[in-house]
Scaffold this active site. Structure first.
Site, PDB file in Angstrom:
ATOM      1  N   HIS A 188       1.112 -23.765   4.294  1.00 43.41           N
ATOM      2  CA  HIS A 188       1.609 -24.210   5.613  1.00 43.41           C
ATOM      3  C   HIS A 188       0.517 -24.886   6.440  1.00 43.41           C
ATOM      4  O   HIS A 188       0.821 -25.514   7.463  1.00 43.41           O
ATOM      5  CB  HIS A 188       2.159 -23.024   6.419  1.00 43.41           C
ATOM      6  CG  HIS A 188       3.389 -22.404   5.827  1.00 43.41           C
ATOM      7  ND1 HIS A 188       4.513 -23.136   5.516  1.00 43.41           N
ATOM      8  CD2 HIS A 188       3.669 -21.120   5.469  1.00 43.41           C
ATOM      9  CE1 HIS A 188       5.431 -22.322   4.999  1.00 43.41           C
ATOM     10  NE2 HIS A 188       4.943 -21.095   4.946  1.00 43.41           N
ATOM     11  N   ASP A 204       7.068 -21.377  -3.689  1.00 45.38           N
ATOM     12  CA  ASP A 204       7.174 -20.372  -2.624  1.00 45.38           C
ATOM     13  C   ASP A 204       8.543 -20.542  -1.953  1.00 45.38           C
ATOM     14  O   ASP A 204       9.072 -21.653  -1.895  1.00 45.38           O
ATOM     15  CB  ASP A 204       6.051 -20.605  -1.603  1.00 45.38           C
ATOM     16  CG  ASP A 204       5.955 -19.494  -0.566  1.00 45.38           C
ATOM     17  OD1 ASP A 204       5.128 -18.591  -0.747  1.00 45.38           O
ATOM     18  OD2 ASP A 204       6.727 -19.534   0.426  1.00 45.38           O
ATOM     19  N   HIS A 215       9.287 -20.581   1.019  1.00 46.99           N
ATOM     20  CA  HIS A 215       9.166 -21.436   2.202  1.00 46.99           C
ATOM     21  C   HIS A 215       8.671 -22.832   1.797  1.00 46.99           C
ATOM     22  O   HIS A 215       7.858 -22.957   0.880  1.00 46.99           O
ATOM     23  CB  HIS A 215       8.179 -20.823   3.201  1.00 46.99           C
ATOM     24  CG  HIS A 215       8.548 -19.441   3.619  1.00 46.99           C
ATOM     25  ND1 HIS A 215       7.983 -18.317   3.042  1.00 46.99           N
ATOM     26  CD2 HIS A 215       9.451 -19.004   4.526  1.00 46.99           C
ATOM     27  CE1 HIS A 215       8.521 -17.239   3.596  1.00 46.99           C
ATOM     28  NE2 HIS A 215       9.413 -17.622   4.493  1.00 46.99           N
ATOM     29  N   ASP A 231       7.880 -14.980  -3.023  1.00 48.39           N
ATOM     30  CA  ASP A 231       8.814 -14.484  -2.013  1.00 48.39           C
ATOM     31  C   ASP A 231      10.240 -15.007  -2.215  1.00 48.39           C
ATOM     32  O   ASP A 231      11.131 -14.687  -1.420  1.00 48.39           O
ATOM     33  CB  ASP A 231       8.311 -14.767  -0.586  1.00 48.39           C
ATOM     34  CG  ASP A 231       7.692 -16.138  -0.424  1.00 48.39           C
ATOM     35  OD1 ASP A 231       7.781 -16.957  -1.369  1.00 48.39           O
ATOM     36  OD2 ASP A 231       7.113 -16.402   0.642  1.00 48.39           O
TER      37      ASP A 231
HETATM   38 ZN   LIG Z   1       6.423 -18.045   1.633  1.00 44.17          ZN
END
Ligand SMILES: [Zn+2]
Length: 315
Positions: free
Chosen positions: A129, A166, A168, A253
């Protein structure tokens, strides 16, 4: 019988020094449980020690000088969060982030010299991120992005593929390479969750047009959908791109029972995605592959999926 791939794994208790505070999902406890599982991998998997921490110059391959200094200063000031927003830190976070990045660079060097084919770097804090000028989520420095630039600057490679599974979207990595003609960014992620980027309609910009590939997946979907999307979209794109090195942002995740993610992948999904990345690496990249831990917040689930990932790397 097919020979097994020479595979390494890096983990270290040093990363537990990054203290995110009570109740934080990206915790030292999560990392301890993962480390215990990695300790019990079969002896054929080599344990890779880090040779060094990343230098400031290496961080600056990706990040703005002002952002590097901000991380250094906020850590010195004993801040609980980076002033860029939602990234929890402690007095050791700057050092640990540099150590994490240095370990990945060591792994890249090890693979480039041909001593190992693939290495999984279990490090924290995570990275995908983080943008050039901003920490975000649980991420301080963007390891895979620095790895891609390092492969180009230090090892003279050109085309690097970053595969990010991931749960996200890796907004930082996407943003850093959005106009880059030599780095392909592929993300499989859950739609409509943090950081609310990663639309399928984003394909890159300028010279990087066509080199960003986002696969948003619906909440509660299982691994079959991800694997089908890989076959239909990711595989053909990578075949055209022909990467000289494969980097993986390996978050776990998306696994079922993750307290933050809402997908339902099982360990076999991670193993199969790994095999497919290895196949790409063996076809185009001389087998060279390094994966770096991102998320995964159910400690037992993280440990189990990461072990499946490493075992698949070594098949
Ligand atoms: Zn994540």
């Amino acid at each position: 019988m097919k020979e097994t791939r020479q595979t390494g794994v890096h983990f270290s208790a040093d990363y537990q020094r990054h203290d995110t505070g009570p109740g934080h999902p990206e915790s030292a406890h999560r990392y301890r449980v993962l480390s215990e599982a990695l300790e019990s991998l079969p002896p054929g998997i080599e344990r890779v020690a880090s040779a060094r921490r990343a230098t400031v110059a290496e961080v600056l391959l990706v990040h703005d000088h002002s952002y590097h200094d901000l991380v250094y200063r906020d850590t010195e000031l004993l801040a609980d969060f980076l002033r860029t927003g939602d990234t929890a830190i402690c007095e050791h976070s700057y050092d640990v982030a540099l150590e994490a990045c240095g370990a990945m660079l060591t792994a890249i060097d090890t693979v480039m010299t041909g001593n190992l084919a693939g290495v999984f770097c279990a490090v924290r804090p995570p990275g995908h991120h983080a943008t050039a000028n901003r920490g975000m989520g649980f991420c301080v420095f963007n390891h895979v992005a620095i790895g891609a630039r390092y492969l180009q600057a230090r090892h003279g490679l050109k085309r690097i593929a970053i595969i990010d599974w991931d749960v996200h979207h890796g907004n930082g990595t996407e943003e850093i390479f959005i106009e880059d003609p030599d780095v392909m960014y592929v993300s499989l992620h859950q739609e409509h969750i943090y950081p609310y980027t990663g639309a399928a309609t984003t394909h890159g910009r300028g010279e990087g047009l066509g080199l960003t590939l986002n696969i948003p997946l619906p909440s509660l979907s299982d691994g079959c959908l991800a694997l089908a999307a890989w076959e239909a979209q990711v595989m053909p794109a990578l075949e055209v791109f022909q990467p000289e090195f494969v980097l993986i942002s390996a978050g776990f995740d998306a696994r079922m029972d993750d307290p933050i993610g809402g997908l339902r992948w099982d360990d076999e999904t991670f193993a199969e995605l790994t095999r497919r990345c290895v196949r790409i690496a063996e076809r185009w990249s001389g087998g060279r592959l390094v994966s770096v831990l991102e998320g995964g917040y159910n400690p037992a689930g993280l440990a189990s999926a990461a072990v499946a990932h490493v075992l698949a790397l070594s098949e």
